[in-house]
Scaffold this motif. Structure first.
Motif, mmCIF file in Angstrom:
data_model
loop_
_atom_site.group_PDB
_atom_site.id
_atom_site.type_symbol
_atom_site.label_atom_id
_atom_site.label_comp_id
_atom_site.label_asym_id
_atom_site.label_seq_id
_atom_site.Cartn_x
_atom_site.Cartn_y
_atom_site.Cartn_z
ATOM 1 N N PHE A 112 0.813 -1.212 0.000
ATOM 2 C CA PHE A 112 0.000 0.000 0.000
ATOM 3 C C PHE A 112 0.853 1.271 0.000
ATOM 4 C CE2 PHE A 112 -3.342 -2.926 1.060
ATOM 5 C CZ PHE A 112 -4.496 -2.334 0.553
ATOM 6 N N GLY A 113 2.178 1.109 -0.122
ATOM 7 C CA GLY A 113 3.055 2.268 -0.206
ATOM 8 C C GLY A 113 3.169 3.048 1.087
ATOM 9 N N LEU A 114 3.030 2.356 2.223
ATOM 10 C CA LEU A 114 3.093 3.006 3.531
ATOM 11 C C LEU A 114 4.432 2.715 4.208
ATOM 12 C CD1 LEU A 114 -0.490 2.068 4.807
ATOM 13 C CD2 LEU A 114 0.219 4.170 3.649
ATOM 14 N N SER A 115 4.761 3.521 5.184
ATOM 15 C CA SER A 115 5.979 3.304 5.958
ATOM 16 C C SER A 115 5.972 1.912 6.577
ATOM 17 C CB SER A 115 6.068 4.352 7.078
ATOM 18 O OG SER A 115 6.963 3.945 8.086
ATOM 19 N N VAL A 116 7.158 1.278 6.641
ATOM 20 C CA VAL A 116 7.223 -0.069 7.219
ATOM 21 C C VAL A 116 7.580 -0.030 8.705
ATOM 22 C CG1 VAL A 116 7.711 -1.266 5.073
ATOM 23 C CG2 VAL A 116 9.607 -0.327 6.407
ATOM 24 N N SER A 117 7.480 1.153 9.320
ATOM 25 C CA SER A 117 7.582 1.230 10.773
ATOM 26 C C SER A 117 6.297 0.688 11.388
ATOM 27 C CB SER A 117 7.784 2.678 11.225
ATOM 28 O OG SER A 117 8.987 3.202 10.709
ATOM 29 N N GLU A 118 6.337 0.340 12.675
ATOM 30 C CA GLU A 118 5.154 -0.143 13.367
ATOM 31 C C GLU A 118 4.147 0.995 13.528
ATOM 32 O OE1 GLU A 118 4.166 -3.285 14.770
ATOM 33 O OE2 GLU A 118 5.637 -3.795 13.236
ATOM 34 N N GLU A 119 2.892 0.755 13.165
ATOM 35 C CA GLU A 119 1.874 1.789 13.375
ATOM 36 C C GLU A 119 1.491 1.889 14.843
ATOM 37 O OE1 GLU A 119 -1.546 0.846 11.052
ATOM 38 O OE2 GLU A 119 -1.802 -1.149 11.920
ATOM 39 N N ARG A 120 1.771 0.829 15.631
ATOM 40 C CA ARG A 120 1.567 0.848 17.078
ATOM 41 C C ARG A 120 2.903 0.523 17.752
ATOM 42 N NH1 ARG A 120 -2.910 0.959 19.601
ATOM 43 N NH2 ARG A 120 -2.171 -0.436 21.234
#
Length: 291
Positions: free
Chosen positions: A15-23
């Protein structure tokens, strides 16, 4: 079967989003009870429940459903115990709690005879997650402005929720299989690695007595599939001597470049609480268990 870490990485990348943890992990509840000493529950921003319910983010089968409620405020950067939102009795430092209470580092909580120590991470080791919070806030604000991105982000959220549902089902299936059987345990947790920057930022791993291998492969005890430049197997190797409470970075066993406190090393080195390891595109914070 892909690991949860790899499924999360592939979904975010698609989805082209950052691969950092969202939580990202902000704090820990470390079990002090004899039968589960060293077990732990990671806390993050927002509201989360510790209990025996299928939907409880922090699962402990010996407690009530939604036994205790915790809220980590991303603005104030503090965690509060919310007795009014939980269904069970909680004692804090030996006293029954009836009103919201801010938790402090190393406080002791008791829930149905189970004792836990609260350990701060965000704040104690610096304001760790400002970048992640800004990134996730940016996605939400963009979704409000741009209808096309709103639909795109909504599809991601639905697929992410499906992944989390699958992880809960896998957890319950594993528990059903283990019921009445002697479980294979690695023993008590002897420390942690927290990714504080780069690929995988916000994710926490436990370190156990013996071998702890780091790599991009799913078979590694510490798997970082999103970190470019990381070898699949044994990029870095940490060995824990539990009886001595010592953690060793085995430079001779590392197949990839590892920097400890900014310096590359190829010999065995003793890890100290707060040390930083750099490998691939990630920076990992070592947290000793005796904090």
């Amino acid at each position: 079967m892909d690991s949860p870490e790899r499924r999360y990485f592939l979904l975010r990348a698609r989805f082209g989003l950052s691969v950092s943890e969202e939580r990202p992990c902000t704090a820990l509840l470390l079990s002090l009870s004899d039968e589960k000493a060293g077990g732990f529950f990671p806390l993050s921003f927002g509201l989360q429940y510790l209990g025996s319910g299928e939907a409880d983010l922090l699962y402990e089968p010996s407690l009530l459903k939604r036994h205790a409620a915790f809220y980590y405020d991303e603005t104030k950067r503090c965690c509060s115990l919310l007795p009014a939102r939980g269904r069970g009795i909680v004692r804090l430092e030996g006293e029954m709690v009836h009103e919201a209470a801010v938790l402090r580092d190393k406080m002791i909580l008791e829930l149905s005879g189970k004792r836990f120590r609260y350990l701060e991470l965000d704040g104690k080791y610096g304001r760790l997650w400002g970048g992640i919070l800004r990134t996730e806030r940016g996605y939400r604000e963009r979704a409000e402005r741009e209808p096309e991105f709103r639909e795109h982000f909504s599809r991601y959220k639905k697929e992410r929720e499906e992944d989390l549902r699958r992880e809960r089902e896998e957890r319950w299936e594993r528990l059903r299989k283990e019921e009445g059987q002697e479980r294979e345990e690695r023993g008590a947790v002897e420390g942690f690695l927290l990714c504080i920057d780069g690929a995988g930022a916000g994710r926490l791993w436990a370190l156990y007595d013996g071998w702890n291998r780091i790599g991009s492969g799913a078979l590694m005890e510490i798997s970082l599939p999103s970190s470019p430049g990381l070898r699949e197997k044994e990029h870095a190797v940490i060995y824990i001597i539990g009886e001595e409470k010592r953690a060793l970075l085995l430079g001779e066993k590392c197949r990839g470049l590892v920097r400890l406190q900014g310096k590359a090393g190829y010999r065995t080195a003793l890890l100290r609480n707060g040390d930083i390891l750099e490998l691939g595109a990630s920076r990992l914070l070592y947290i000793g268990i005796l904090l």
